[in-house]
Enzyme design. Sequence first.
Site, PDB file in Angstrom:
ATOM      1  N   ARG A  29      -4.255  -3.628  40.433  1.00 25.89           N
ATOM      2  CA  ARG A  29      -3.664  -2.593  41.254  1.00 25.89           C
ATOM      3  C   ARG A  29      -4.166  -2.703  42.693  1.00 25.89           C
ATOM      4  NH1 ARG A  29      -0.661   0.437  37.805  1.00 25.89           N
ATOM      5  NH2 ARG A  29      -1.541   0.607  35.936  1.00 25.89           N
ATOM      6  N   ASP A  30      -3.216  -2.277  43.720  1.00 23.38           N
ATOM      7  CA  ASP A  30      -3.517  -2.258  44.861  1.00 23.38           C
ATOM      8  C   ASP A  30      -4.476  -1.348  45.191  1.00 23.38           C
ATOM      9  OD1 ASP A  30      -1.930  -3.536  47.813  1.00 23.38           O
ATOM     10  OD2 ASP A  30      -3.001  -1.836  47.891  1.00 23.38           O
ATOM     11  N   ILE A  31      -5.676  -1.710  46.063  1.00 22.46           N
ATOM     12  CA  ILE A  31      -6.516  -0.687  46.421  1.00 22.46           C
ATOM     13  C   ILE A  31      -6.057   0.428  47.323  1.00 22.46           C
ATOM     14  CG2 ILE A  31      -7.600  -1.546  48.590  1.00 22.46           C
ATOM     15  CD1 ILE A  31     -10.295  -1.542  47.327  1.00 22.46           C
ATOM     16  N   ASN A  87       4.838 -10.341  52.086  1.00 20.40           N
ATOM     17  CA  ASN A  87       4.774 -10.338  53.474  1.00 20.40           C
ATOM     18  C   ASN A  87       4.192 -11.667  54.094  1.00 20.40           C
ATOM     19  OD1 ASN A  87       5.246  -7.569  54.103  1.00 20.40           O
ATOM     20  ND2 ASN A  87       3.304  -7.000  53.159  1.00 20.40           N
ATOM     21  N   VAL A  96      -3.907 -10.065  54.014  1.00 23.28           N
ATOM     22  CA  VAL A  96      -4.787 -10.920  53.010  1.00 23.28           C
ATOM     23  C   VAL A  96      -4.018 -12.293  52.837  1.00 23.28           C
ATOM     24  CG1 VAL A  96      -5.824 -11.204  50.829  1.00 23.28           C
ATOM     25  CG2 VAL A  96      -5.703  -8.854  51.789  1.00 23.28           C
ATOM     26  N   HIS A 100       0.596 -13.193  47.734  1.00 21.84           N
ATOM     27  CA  HIS A 100       0.827 -12.268  46.718  1.00 21.84           C
ATOM     28  C   HIS A 100       2.269 -11.722  46.785  1.00 21.84           C
ATOM     29  CE1 HIS A 100      -0.994 -10.453  50.261  1.00 21.84           C
ATOM     30  NE2 HIS A 100      -0.265  -9.467  50.215  1.00 21.84           N
ATOM     31  N   HIS A 102       3.785  -7.885  46.106  1.00 21.20           N
ATOM     32  CA  HIS A 102       3.654  -6.679  45.885  1.00 21.20           C
ATOM     33  C   HIS A 102       4.845  -5.944  44.929  1.00 21.20           C
ATOM     34  CE1 HIS A 102       1.158  -5.533  49.731  1.00 21.20           C
ATOM     35  NE2 HIS A 102       1.611  -6.694  49.863  1.00 21.20           N
TER      36      HIS A 102
HETATM   37  P1  DGP Z   1      -0.578  -7.758  52.680  1.00 20.29           P
HETATM   38  O1  DGP Z   1      -0.411  -6.947  54.070  1.00 20.29           O
HETATM   39  O2  DGP Z   1       0.836  -8.088  52.150  1.00 20.29           O
HETATM   40  O3  DGP Z   1      -1.297  -8.777  53.207  1.00 20.29           O
HETATM   41  O4  DGP Z   1      -0.962  -6.636  51.803  1.00 20.29           O
HETATM   42  C1  DGP Z   1      -2.594  -6.927  51.402  1.00 20.29           C
HETATM   43  C2  DGP Z   1      -2.656  -5.839  50.137  1.00 20.29           C
HETATM   44  O5  DGP Z   1      -4.090  -6.090  49.497  1.00 20.29           O
HETATM   45  C3  DGP Z   1      -2.916  -4.316  50.909  1.00 20.29           C
HETATM   46  O6  DGP Z   1      -1.713  -3.477  50.122  1.00 20.29           O
HETATM   47  C4  DGP Z   1      -4.094  -3.951  50.418  1.00 20.29           C
HETATM   48  C5  DGP Z   1      -4.537  -4.833  49.379  1.00 20.29           C
HETATM   49  N1  DGP Z   1      -6.159  -5.312  49.443  1.00 20.29           N
HETATM   50  C6  DGP Z   1      -6.664  -5.484  50.227  1.00 20.29           C
HETATM   51  N2  DGP Z   1      -8.124  -5.657  49.881  1.00 20.29           N
HETATM   52  C7  DGP Z   1      -8.025  -5.323  48.488  1.00 20.29           C
HETATM   53  C8  DGP Z   1      -9.105  -5.387  47.393  1.00 20.29           C
HETATM   54  O7  DGP Z   1     -10.272  -5.697  47.892  1.00 20.29           O
HETATM   55  N3  DGP Z   1      -8.670  -5.037  46.499  1.00 20.29           N
HETATM   56  C9  DGP Z   1      -7.486  -4.807  45.876  1.00 20.29           C
HETATM   57  N4  DGP Z   1      -7.116  -4.230  44.720  1.00 20.29           N
HETATM   58  N5  DGP Z   1      -6.489  -4.861  47.073  1.00 20.29           N
HETATM   59  C10 DGP Z   1      -6.676  -4.979  48.067  1.00 20.29           C
END
Ligand code: DGP
Length: 114
Positions: A29-31, A87, A96, A100, A102
């Site tokens: 799950r996204d944080i 992205n 990041v 990945h 989404h």
């Molecule tokens: P992007 O902008 O596409 O690089 O999205 C990166 C996503 O990663 C963003 O929606 C928040 C998520 N994210 C960043 N750090 C963490 C983390 O430590 N844990 C989790 N679960 N999600 C994270």
Amino acid sequence: MKDCIFCKIVSGSAPAQVLFRDAQVTAFRDIHPVAPTHVLIVPNQHISSVNEVTPSDEPLLGHLFTVARQVAEQENLTAEGYRLIVNTGRNAGQVVFHLHLHLIGGQRMRHSMG
Ligand code: DGP
């Protein structure tokens, strides 16, 4: 890769709500969810972005989509629909740099692509 948060989640050295894990792919799950369901699906091996994808990654990337479908089913999103987003780079807002998908769903989304 050292200092990559998603590599740490994949290896289990950083916490996450993991929904799926196999030898190739991890989903968690996204944080910072932007919808009722917001899951990230990542290859276990470090690929920084789509810019670094090569033909040898094709089976892995196909599997990423199969896992996305499975997670969508698990989250009961199949009937109503969902969005998959990748992205790539600064203009797209990639934060990041570990490739990945989404998986976003659980609400009606605006049709905007930009
Ligand atoms: P992007 O902008 O596409 O690089 O999205 C990166 C996503 O990663 C963003 O929606 C928040 C998520 N994210 C960043 N750090 C963490 C983390 O430590 N844990 C989790 N679960 N999600 C994270």
